[in-house]
Design an enzyme around this catalytic site. Structure first.
Site, PDB file in Angstrom:
ATOM      1  CG  HIS A 186      -5.745   1.487   5.439  1.00 22.68           C
ATOM      2  ND1 HIS A 186      -5.310   2.477   6.281  1.00 22.68           N
ATOM      3  CD2 HIS A 186      -4.709   0.638   5.248  1.00 22.68           C
ATOM      4  CE1 HIS A 186      -4.035   2.222   6.590  1.00 22.68           C
ATOM      5  NE2 HIS A 186      -3.657   1.120   5.977  1.00 22.68           N
ATOM      6  N   GLY A 196       2.568   2.030  10.561  1.00 25.74           N
ATOM      7  CA  GLY A 196       3.458   3.175  10.390  1.00 25.74           C
ATOM      8  C   GLY A 196       4.205   3.572  11.651  1.00 25.74           C
ATOM      9  CB  SER A 254       5.558  -1.962  11.681  1.00 21.05           C
ATOM     10  OG  SER A 254       5.066  -0.652  11.964  1.00 21.05           O
ATOM     11  CD  GLU A 264      -3.305  -3.013   7.380  1.00 20.96           C
ATOM     12  OE1 GLU A 264      -2.239  -3.335   6.843  1.00 20.96           O
ATOM     13  OE2 GLU A 264      -3.790  -1.879   7.287  1.00 20.96           O
ATOM     14  CD  GLU A 285      -2.852   5.257   6.980  1.00 23.42           C
ATOM     15  OE1 GLU A 285      -2.771   5.370   5.743  1.00 23.42           O
ATOM     16  OE2 GLU A 285      -1.948   4.766   7.672  1.00 23.42           O
ATOM     17  CE  LYS A 301      -0.120   3.060   4.673  1.00 26.60           C
ATOM     18  NZ  LYS A 301      -0.012   3.090   6.115  1.00 26.60           N
ATOM     19  CG  ASN A 310      -1.733   1.205   1.422  1.00 26.42           C
ATOM     20  OD1 ASN A 310      -1.788   2.062   0.529  1.00 26.42           O
ATOM     21  ND2 ASN A 310      -2.392   1.313   2.567  1.00 26.42           N
TER      22      ASN A 310
HETATM   23  P1  PGA Z   1       3.024   0.110   7.477  1.00 26.39           P
HETATM   24  O1  PGA Z   1       1.526   0.285   6.909  1.00 26.39           O
HETATM   25  O2  PGA Z   1       3.571  -1.150   6.877  1.00 26.39           O
HETATM   26  O3  PGA Z   1       3.760   1.333   6.996  1.00 26.39           O
HETATM   27  O4  PGA Z   1       2.917   0.027   8.946  1.00 26.39           O
HETATM   28  C1  PGA Z   1       0.703  -0.831   6.775  1.00 26.39           C
HETATM   29  C2  PGA Z   1      -0.634  -0.422   6.226  1.00 26.39           C
HETATM   30  O5  PGA Z   1      -1.074   0.702   6.457  1.00 26.39           O
HETATM   31  O6  PGA Z   1      -1.286  -1.229   5.537  1.00 26.39           O
END
Ligand code: PGA
Length: 263
Positions: free
Chosen positions: A95, A186, A226, A180, A97, A12, A10
């Protein structure tokens, strides 16, 4: 049942056009002999270029979200029909976010989340994607506060029940689910592999209760939060983890290819 491993990146709101095309071209070469399914989800505006750059490779392209209406006066929205038209094969839904401040999920203060996603809109989006032959990658997961309150399993069960309500096992056959934990996204705080494996197993048993044992044993359940080349193998070795949804570490094609190869 043996499930093919699945690794999705992803991107983003990162990576401009030229580096995106270069990274995808490189990733196509690096994953030519991969056994896992490989998906990259760039921003909407580069989807067409991304589909072109990955033609004839093992890499498929996904979107990061979709609107549920087919067309109409919905300024700024992108429909599943439009994604299909571009050759997009996968789409992330729900997601953390995009689950929003106006929705049910409280998000970390460092995450600007004004997209107001709720389990109801997730459900509508899944319907629109399935209708257009696009595979939904449904994200579920608890916040740090919910984990501290020992509500993890209950929160995820409710996200699954509401997000997937009204569909049959047959309709949902292509579905991919990603666990997740919001606090792991992140942040560099990867969920402990055994605990991530336990939650993915709980997700599978919830899917079994909702749609039957055969559906649940065939459904890919990913871990995201992560994931890096250095921790992917341990996570993917868990029996109920079928791969990963990778944010930050998916941008560099070498790092992402190492993650793909550890699946
Ligand atoms: P990240 O994001 O690997 O940067 O923690 C994962 C995600 O948002 O799917």
């Amino acid at each position: 049942m043996s499930r093919a491993k699945f690794v999705a990146g992803n991107w983003k709101m990162n990576v401009l056009l030229e580096p995106a095309v270069n990274a995808l071209t490189e990733l196509g070469k690096l994953t030519a002999d991969a056994t896992a399914e490989v998906v990259v989800c760039p921003t909407y505006v580069y989807l067409q270029a991304a589909v072109r750059a990955t033609q004839g490779t093992k890499v498929s392209i996904g979107a990061q979200d979709a609107f549920w209406m087919a067309s109409g006066a919905f300024t700024s929205r992108i429909s599943a029909e439009m994604l299909k038209d571009l050759g997009v094969q996968y789409c992330i839904v729900g997601h953390s976010e995009t689950r929003g401040k106006f929705g049910k999920l409280e998000v970390p203060s460092n995450t600007v989340s004004y997209f107001a996603e709720t389990d109801e809109t997730v459900n509508l989006k899944i319907g629109a994607l399935l209708k257009n032959g696009i595979v939904p990658i449904l994200c579920v997961g608890e916040t740090a506060a919910e984990r501290d309150a020992e509500e993890t399993d209950q929160v995820i069960q409710s996200q699954l029940e509401l997000g997937l309500s009204g569909f049959t096992a047959g309709q949902l056959a292509p579905l991919v689910v990603a666990y997740e934990p919001v606090w792991a996204i992140g942040t560099g705080n990867t969920c402990d592999a055994a605990e991530a494996g336990r939650v993915c197993g709980m997700i599978r048993s919830c899917l079994s209760d909702l749609f039957g044992e055969s559906f649940a044993s065939g459904c890919r359940v990913l871990y995201g939060g992560s994931v890096k080349a250095s921790n992917a193998a341990e996570l993917f070795a868990q029996p109920d983890i079928d791969g990963g949804l990778v944010g930050g570490a998916s941008i560099d094609p070498n790092e992402f290819a190492r993650i793909v190869h550890s699946a």
